[in-house]
Design a protein around this motif. Sequence first.
Motif, PDB file in Angstrom:
ATOM      1  N   THR A 108       0.694  -1.277   0.172  1.00  0.00           N
ATOM      2  CA  THR A 108      -0.090  -0.095  -0.016  1.00  0.00           C
ATOM      3  C   THR A 108       0.709   1.306   0.018  1.00  0.00           C
ATOM      4  OG1 THR A 108      -1.584  -1.404   1.248  1.00  0.00           O
ATOM      5  CG2 THR A 108      -1.982   1.301   1.291  1.00  0.00           C
ATOM      6  N   ALA A 111       2.350   1.845  -3.757  1.00  0.00           N
ATOM      7  CA  ALA A 111       1.474   2.287  -4.581  1.00  0.00           C
ATOM      8  C   ALA A 111       0.803   3.657  -3.762  1.00  0.00           C
ATOM      9  CB  ALA A 111       0.245   1.341  -4.775  1.00  0.00           C
ATOM     10  N   GLY A 112       0.454   3.761  -2.787  1.00  0.00           N
ATOM     11  CA  GLY A 112      -0.064   4.973  -2.211  1.00  0.00           C
ATOM     12  C   GLY A 112       0.652   6.300  -2.465  1.00  0.00           C
ATOM     13  N   LEU A 137      -4.628  -2.797  -5.981  1.00  0.00           N
ATOM     14  CA  LEU A 137      -3.839  -1.553  -6.376  1.00  0.00           C
ATOM     15  C   LEU A 137      -4.033  -1.200  -7.762  1.00  0.00           C
ATOM     16  CD1 LEU A 137      -0.539  -2.930  -4.770  1.00  0.00           C
ATOM     17  CD2 LEU A 137      -2.172  -1.419  -3.517  1.00  0.00           C
ATOM     18  N   ARG A 138      -3.794   0.261  -7.889  1.00  0.00           N
ATOM     19  CA  ARG A 138      -4.039   0.662  -9.222  1.00  0.00           C
ATOM     20  C   ARG A 138      -2.867   0.556 -10.169  1.00  0.00           C
ATOM     21  NH1 ARG A 138      -6.722   6.506  -7.717  1.00  0.00           N
ATOM     22  NH2 ARG A 138      -8.786   5.542  -6.823  1.00  0.00           N
TER      23      ARG A 138
END
Length: 338
Positions: A108, A111-112, A137-138
Motif C-alpha cells: 500500500t 502504490a499509495g 492496487l492501481r
Amino acid sequence: MVTSRDVARAAGVSQSTVSYVMSGRRSISEETRRRVLAAIEELTYQPNAGARALASQRTQVIGLVVRFRPGADTTGLLPFIETIAGCARAEDHDVLLVTADEGSEGLTRLAGRALCDAIVMMDIEAADPRIPVAAALRVPVILIGVPDDNAGLHCVDVDFAAAGRLAVGEAAAAGHERIVVIGHAPDVVTRGINFVHRFEEGAAEAARSHGVALEMVSPVEPNRAGAEAAVAEALHRGGPRTGLVVPNSPAVQPVLQALLDRRLVPGRDVTLVGLCTDAVAEASTPAVTNVSLEPRDVSRRAMQILFRLLDRAAEPPAELVELIPPRLTRRETTLPAP
C-alpha cells in the motif's frame, strides 16, 4: 545544468519536439529524431526525473518486494534480482528494492505514495495475505510464484511439479527402488511457500509412475548438522542404495558432504539429484546432477509481461499463470542406469 530548451536550440526544434522524441508518444520524422538524439548526446543531457514523472505521470521505477528472513538463501535470490534490474534498465526504468517484511502495508505504501509504476512480488506463500491487497492496487503487479488463489494477478514461476517428476525419474532410472526426498527448511515449510507442495506432488506422481517407494525427510535445516541428521535417517530407512533428491538448494552441499563423510560417493554408491542453479551444481565436488531453478528465465519472462501490462496499447497475456519448464543436467552424482 543542461535543459530540454538547450537541446531544442541545438537541434533547431521546439521543446515539445524534444519531449516527443524522448517519450515516443508522437510520430517524429527520422531526420528530426536523429538531430535531437545527436544534440542530447553532445550536451550529455539527462532529463530531470521529477519533471519527467510529472509530465508523463510515470515514475520510471519498478518496485521489487523481497522478504529477507533470518537463515534465508539470499544468494539464491541474486540471479532473480540481477535479471529484474537488467530488464528494467533496458526499458529505461530503475528498481526500488523493498526488503522489509511489511506485508500488505508495504504494498500500500509503494502504490499509495506513487513511488513506482508497477510491482514485482517474490517469496509467495500458498495462502498469501498480501494477494488481495495487491490485486486491488492501481498499478500492475506480477508475482514470481503461484499462490493457491492468484486473485486475477499474473504469475510466473518454475514448473515445480515437473521438477519433482524429473528429479525422481532420474533416480528411478538409476535403478533405485526407494527414493528419499530430503525436504525444505523449517521456515519454508511452516510458512507454506507455494513451490513446496507442487514439487512434492510431482515427485509423488513420478514415484507412482515408476513403481518406486517415495519417502520424505522434512523439514531439514540447511546446515551441516541438519544434513547429517537427514542423511542418517534416509539411509536408516533404505540402506546405502537409496536414491536421494534434495529440493532444498542450500542443503545440497551439506548433504553431499554428509555422504562423503560416511565414505559414500555419489555417482558410485548412491544417487543424488539436487534442485538448484547450475552454478551451485557445477561448483560442487563432485558436480551434482541437478534440476535447474531457471531464475533468469523466470525473471526475464516476468518482466516481459510486466512491461506489456504497463503498455496501454498492448494486450496482456491471456494466460494468468506461466510456468517455465525446468531442465535436468546429468553430472557426476547419478549412478549408471542398470
